[in-house]
Scaffold this active site. Sequence first.
Site, PDB file in Angstrom:
ATOM      1  N   HIS A  50       0.851  -1.187   0.000  1.00 31.14           N
ATOM      2  CA  HIS A  50       0.000   0.000   0.000  1.00 31.14           C
ATOM      3  C   HIS A  50       0.891   1.244   0.000  1.00 31.14           C
ATOM      4  O   HIS A  50       2.111   1.149   0.176  1.00 31.14           O
ATOM      5  CB  HIS A  50      -0.930   0.018   1.221  1.00 31.14           C
ATOM      6  CG  HIS A  50      -0.215  -0.057   2.521  1.00 31.14           C
ATOM      7  ND1 HIS A  50      -0.222  -1.179   3.319  1.00 31.14           N
ATOM      8  CD2 HIS A  50       0.556   0.839   3.162  1.00 31.14           C
ATOM      9  CE1 HIS A  50       0.511  -0.961   4.390  1.00 31.14           C
ATOM     10  NE2 HIS A  50       0.998   0.262   4.315  1.00 31.14           N
TER      11      HIS A  50
HETATM   12  C1  T46 Z   1       3.002   0.571   6.804  1.00 30.31           C
HETATM   13  C2  T46 Z   1       3.718  -0.712   7.022  1.00 30.31           C
HETATM   14  C3  T46 Z   1       5.203  -0.535   7.108  1.00 30.31           C
HETATM   15  C4  T46 Z   1      -4.167  -0.331  13.455  1.00 30.31           C
HETATM   16  O1  T46 Z   1      -5.268  -0.518  14.001  1.00 30.31           O
HETATM   17  N1  T46 Z   1      -3.348   0.679  13.929  1.00 30.31           N
HETATM   18  C5  T46 Z   1      -2.129   0.918  13.378  1.00 30.31           C
HETATM   19  O2  T46 Z   1      -1.415   1.842  13.824  1.00 30.31           O
HETATM   20  C6  T46 Z   1      -1.692   0.102  12.281  1.00 30.31           C
HETATM   21  C7  T46 Z   1      -0.338   0.333  11.647  1.00 30.31           C
HETATM   22  C8  T46 Z   1      -2.522  -0.893  11.837  1.00 30.31           C
HETATM   23  N2  T46 Z   1      -3.735  -1.099  12.409  1.00 30.31           N
HETATM   24  C9  T46 Z   1      -4.585  -2.189  11.932  1.00 30.31           C
HETATM   25  C10 T46 Z   1      -5.070  -2.038  10.511  1.00 30.31           C
HETATM   26  C11 T46 Z   1      -5.234  -3.491  10.060  1.00 30.31           C
HETATM   27  O3  T46 Z   1      -6.511  -3.960  10.446  1.00 30.31           O
HETATM   28  O4  T46 Z   1      -3.824  -3.402  11.959  1.00 30.31           O
HETATM   29  C12 T46 Z   1      -4.186  -4.253  10.882  1.00 30.31           C
HETATM   30  C13 T46 Z   1      -2.962  -4.639  10.061  1.00 30.31           C
HETATM   31  O5  T46 Z   1      -2.478  -3.460   9.390  1.00 30.31           O
HETATM   32  P1  T46 Z   1      -1.843  -3.533   7.926  1.00 30.31           P
HETATM   33  O6  T46 Z   1      -2.451  -4.614   7.149  1.00 30.31           O
HETATM   34  O7  T46 Z   1      -1.901  -2.151   7.333  1.00 30.31           O
HETATM   35  O8  T46 Z   1      -0.318  -3.905   8.277  1.00 30.31           O
HETATM   36  P2  T46 Z   1       0.938  -3.916   7.312  1.00 30.31           P
HETATM   37  O9  T46 Z   1       2.002  -4.642   8.001  1.00 30.31           O
HETATM   38  O10 T46 Z   1       0.548  -4.392   5.942  1.00 30.31           O
HETATM   39  O11 T46 Z   1       1.346  -2.366   7.148  1.00 30.31           O
HETATM   40  C14 T46 Z   1       1.842  -1.647   8.259  1.00 30.31           C
HETATM   41  C15 T46 Z   1       1.201  -0.258   8.357  1.00 30.31           C
HETATM   42  O12 T46 Z   1      -0.217  -0.400   8.377  1.00 30.31           O
HETATM   43  C16 T46 Z   1       1.577   0.632   7.208  1.00 30.31           C
HETATM   44  O13 T46 Z   1       1.213   1.974   7.494  1.00 30.31           O
HETATM   45  O14 T46 Z   1       3.522   1.474   6.164  1.00 30.31           O
HETATM   46  O15 T46 Z   1       3.263  -1.479   8.143  1.00 30.31           O
END
Ligand code: T46
Length: 137
Positions: A50
């Site tokens: 993303h």
């Molecule tokens: C990024 C990369 C490096 C939250 O509720 N609070 C938070 O602060 C974050 C980061 C995530 N979430 C929730 C949103 C989703 O339901 O946690 C779940 C997993 O998040 P996501 O699929 O976005 O995780 P990654 O590892 O794909 O991405 C993360 C960050 O979201 C993103 O900003 O740059 O790590």
Amino acid sequence: MFQTGSFKFRNISDGRGNLTAIEGGVDIPFDIKRVYYITKVGEGIVRGAHSHRALHQVLLCLEGSVRIRVFHGEDQEDVWLRSPTEGLYIGPWVWREMYDFSEHAVLLVLASERYDEADYIRDHDAYLAEMKQIFPD
Ligand code: T46
């Protein structure tokens, strides 16, 4: 416009071990509003995929290693994080993917804003279309 960059943080080492301090606005170019960390990522898993519209972040691998792929427009680069004193800055409009987490890897992220799902672009075609609209050349 599309920014990524590497940081090297000072390691304060003595007979008791290592300490690294990171101050928002001093060691990294933004104030830190949020910290999160990613652990226990299984073999072959890809995270990220993303972009953000406004968020600035610095990624550090505190334990183990991880490969970060950053992409903006036509340029793509792979950066390995292997040391807790190395940081990868990722600015807005940069597509990122995290690969090859080693066993026990701990990825720490320092973020410039609180969590806001509306700041994410999670669809790659939508990302390219939005980039084209905002940065026509
Ligand atoms: C990024 C990369 C490096 C939250 O509720 N609070 C938070 O602060 C974050 C980061 C995530 N979430 C929730 C949103 C989703 O339901 O946690 C779940 C997993 O998040 P996501 O699929 O976005 O995780 P990654 O590892 O794909 O991405 C993360 C960050 O979201 C993103 O900003 O740059 O790590």
